[in-house]
Design a protein around this motif. Sequence first.
Motif, short mmCIF file in Angstrom:
data_model
loop_
_atom_site.label_atom_id
_atom_site.label_comp_id
_atom_site.label_asym_id
_atom_site.label_seq_id
_atom_site.Cartn_x
_atom_site.Cartn_y
_atom_site.Cartn_z
N ALA A 193 59.43 33.66 20.26
CA ALA A 193 59.30 32.65 18.93
C ALA A 193 58.57 31.53 18.52
CB ALA A 193 61.31 32.06 18.86
N GLN A 194 58.48 30.93 19.92
CA GLN A 194 57.58 29.35 20.09
C GLN A 194 56.29 30.03 19.32
OE1 GLN A 194 58.39 27.53 23.29
NE2 GLN A 194 60.21 26.31 22.28
N ARG A 195 55.69 31.54 20.53
CA ARG A 195 54.31 31.97 20.71
C ARG A 195 53.96 32.52 19.32
NH1 ARG A 195 50.70 34.11 24.31
NH2 ARG A 195 49.55 34.95 23.30
N GLU A 196 55.54 32.85 18.20
CA GLU A 196 54.89 33.40 17.24
C GLU A 196 54.60 32.73 16.39
OE1 GLU A 196 54.71 36.54 14.07
OE2 GLU A 196 55.00 36.93 16.19
N PHE A 197 55.20 31.31 16.27
CA PHE A 197 55.35 30.35 15.01
C PHE A 197 53.80 29.47 16.11
CE2 PHE A 197 59.03 32.11 14.08
CZ PHE A 197 58.77 32.09 12.84
N ASP A 198 53.52 29.99 16.42
CA ASP A 198 52.10 28.83 17.62
C ASP A 198 52.79 27.30 17.71
OD1 ASP A 198 49.86 28.28 18.41
OD2 ASP A 198 48.60 28.20 15.95
N ALA A 199 53.81 28.09 18.59
CA ALA A 199 54.72 26.38 18.74
C ALA A 199 54.39 25.81 20.23
CB ALA A 199 56.11 26.25 18.89
N GLY A 200 52.73 25.83 20.81
CA GLY A 200 52.82 25.75 21.87
C GLY A 200 53.54 26.25 23.59
N ALA A 201 53.67 27.90 22.95
CA ALA A 201 54.29 28.98 23.96
C ALA A 201 52.73 29.65 24.37
CB ALA A 201 55.15 30.11 23.37
N GLU A 202 52.81 28.78 26.18
CA GLU A 202 51.73 29.37 27.03
C GLU A 202 51.91 30.55 27.72
OE1 GLU A 202 48.61 28.28 26.58
OE2 GLU A 202 49.69 26.62 24.77
N LEU A 203 51.15 31.51 27.77
CA LEU A 203 51.18 32.51 28.66
C LEU A 203 51.71 32.14 30.67
CD1 LEU A 203 48.64 34.87 27.70
CD2 LEU A 203 50.85 35.44 27.13
N PRO A 204 51.85 31.44 31.04
CA PRO A 204 52.10 30.68 31.95
C PRO A 204 53.30 30.69 32.39
CG PRO A 204 49.88 29.86 31.92
CD PRO A 204 50.43 30.21 30.66
N GLU A 205 53.87 30.52 31.05
CA GLU A 205 55.42 30.45 31.22
C GLU A 205 55.80 30.82 31.08
OE1 GLU A 205 58.65 27.56 28.44
OE2 GLU A 205 56.44 28.23 27.77
N LEU A 206 55.94 32.34 30.24
CA LEU A 206 55.80 33.85 30.65
C LEU A 206 56.18 34.02 31.93
CD1 LEU A 206 57.11 35.91 28.75
CD2 LEU A 206 54.41 36.65 28.52
N GLN A 207 55.06 34.39 32.01
CA GLN A 207 54.50 35.10 33.65
C GLN A 207 55.67 34.22 34.73
OE1 GLN A 207 52.94 37.42 34.49
NE2 GLN A 207 52.19 37.49 32.17
N GLN A 208 56.14 32.78 34.51
CA GLN A 208 57.48 32.23 35.22
C GLN A 208 58.50 32.65 35.10
OE1 GLN A 208 57.60 27.88 34.69
NE2 GLN A 208 58.79 27.34 36.64
N LEU A 209 58.59 32.65 33.73
CA LEU A 209 60.22 33.67 33.38
C LEU A 209 60.07 34.78 33.99
CD1 LEU A 209 60.55 32.08 29.08
CD2 LEU A 209 62.10 31.87 31.48
N ALA A 210 59.62 35.92 34.51
CA ALA A 210 59.56 37.32 34.55
C ALA A 210 59.69 36.94 35.52
CB ALA A 210 58.00 37.40 33.66
N ALA A 211 58.60 36.19 36.50
CA ALA A 211 59.21 36.14 37.58
C ALA A 211 60.77 35.90 38.41
CB ALA A 211 58.10 35.00 38.26
N THR A 212 61.14 34.40 37.51
CA THR A 212 62.11 34.24 37.42
C THR A 212 63.59 35.49 37.19
OG1 THR A 212 62.36 31.98 37.47
CG2 THR A 212 64.26 32.46 36.71
N MET A 213 63.73 36.10 36.40
CA MET A 213 64.57 37.02 36.22
C MET A 213 63.82 37.89 36.99
SD MET A 213 64.18 37.82 31.80
CE MET A 213 65.00 38.51 31.87
N ARG A 214 62.42 38.28 37.48
CA ARG A 214 62.99 39.52 38.54
C ARG A 214 63.38 39.20 39.64
NH1 ARG A 214 57.73 40.00 36.18
NH2 ARG A 214 57.28 42.31 35.15
N ALA A 215 63.62 37.92 39.83
CA ALA A 215 63.79 37.40 41.59
C ALA A 215 65.88 37.68 41.17
CB ALA A 215 63.55 35.99 41.68
N THR A 216 66.04 37.18 39.62
CA THR A 216 67.10 37.24 39.51
C THR A 216 67.99 38.86 39.92
OG1 THR A 216 67.76 35.51 38.28
CG2 THR A 216 68.62 36.72 38.42
N LEU A 217 66.97 39.50 39.53
CA LEU A 217 67.63 40.77 39.96
C LEU A 217 67.20 41.67 40.95
CD1 LEU A 217 65.32 42.39 36.25
CD2 LEU A 217 68.67 42.49 36.31
#
Length: 535
Positions: free
Chosen positions: A63-87
């Motif tokens: 949502a932040q990325r859609e509204f151009d509210a400062g969401a960055e790709l590294p943050e996406l990668q970090q969230l993805a890595a955290t979810m994969r580690a949890t899985l």
Amino acid sequence: MFGRRLTWALIFLAAAAIAQCALALWSVRVAEHQVLRGRVAADIQLGFAQLSADKQRLRAWAAQREFDAGAELPELQQLAATMRATLDRLDQLAERAEALDDRPRARERQLQRRDALVVLRQKLDSLVPQLSEHPVPGSGSPATLWAAASEHFDMAQGRDLRRLLAESTAREAETVREKRDDTDRAMTRMRTLWISTAVTLGALALALAVYFARALRRPLSALRQAAVALQRGELDHRIPLQGRDEFALLAGSVNAMAAELSAHRERDAQLRLDLEQQVAERTRALSEALQALQTAEERRRRLFADISHELRTPTTVIRGEAEVTLRGRDKPVDEYQGALRRIAETAGQLGRVIDDLLTVARSDIEAVDIRRVPLDLGQPIRQAVEQAQALAAAQGVDLPNVDLPLHALPVKGDAQRLRQLLMALLDNAVRYSHPRGTVRVSVQVVGDAPGCAEVRIEDDGIGLAPEDLRRVFEHRWRSERARRHRADGSGLGLSIAQALARGHDGDVRLAPRPTGGTVATLTLPLCAAGVRAAA
């Protein structure tokens, strides 16, 4: 046997202790297993909750990325890595849960968990690349965009991810509650088992303690009483224990030891008694030997004193006869011959005295040989007076001739001993007279026929004290008056005189004169038999 029973009891207690240790190990393992199952279930529940939260953060990033509210790709990668580690962690936990619990109901839940994890992993793998290029696909009104975003984030393989996560979380929560209940029930069972086991073992140990305490009380009390009795020296005490157990065997050994000690004590007592008897006999023998030595020493001293006394009088007589004969003018031959005859007689008497002293050296004065034959007492009286006149002249004492009865005085005696007896009395009278004093000798017959001859020798010398009369005949005793008058006396003359008088069945008595001096009375029994003169 008591030892065998005790051994089995100890084996039982050791086995019970081992069993209790095994039960403890099993209980620990069960507790660890239950705790581990509950921990794994709680971790799985926590993992699904974490996935749900990360999914919401991922949607917020989009949502932040859609509204151009400062969401960055590294943050996406970090969230993805955290979810994969949890899985990944959930996959591992699922494997451990399957290994820890293989019950049918648990296997059904495990399959549902595996299916949810597969769907979530596939959705994550497809969603992350799409979000990298186009955070939210589609365009149009906000409602259209919201519907498109919900479709994009919450649907996978025709399944609603929100419902899938909610069901997984609820299922895992239910699993955690079941595991906790299982753990509580297991702990309750183990607590009950532990309490029952402890009570049972305690009761058995108490029963064994009571049994062995009762079994040990009597023999130990008997042994203690025996030890106290033996300590007091009561070796006749015996332990009244019967049977073939260890205490009975020990009691038998103690009884045998007490019997042996009692026998040793009796032997020691007998040996001690024998030794005491031997010591007493040896002591008595030594005492007798010592007494004999003392007697011999006393006799030796008495012998020397007797020698000094008995030899002094004859030698004084001989010297006095010689001095009287040689004094003044020349005398007729008859006087010289009479003096020499008296000197010869005195010398012969001196030889006999020496023989007597040698006899005294071997025995005592009572053992002197007295050869008693019938004789006229007048002859030894006259001879003794003639010999004593020389002694009296030397001392400056007057000794007149004796007036004898006209008739004979028949006695049974030893002429030489009678002269010795009379010379002892005359010597005593002369010695303890004062210078220019007088010694008188008188003879009379007293009593019915044949009667007794009584020879009285009176002097006017130092006399006797009344308290000295009872001791005058003691061997070597001298009164205080005698020691003051003459220091050279030995105290033997009167004791020898009394012994010689008693050897003739007579007696000698001394008494003080009322006018001063002493009276010595010799009493000898007369005999009616014929009388012959003694040489």
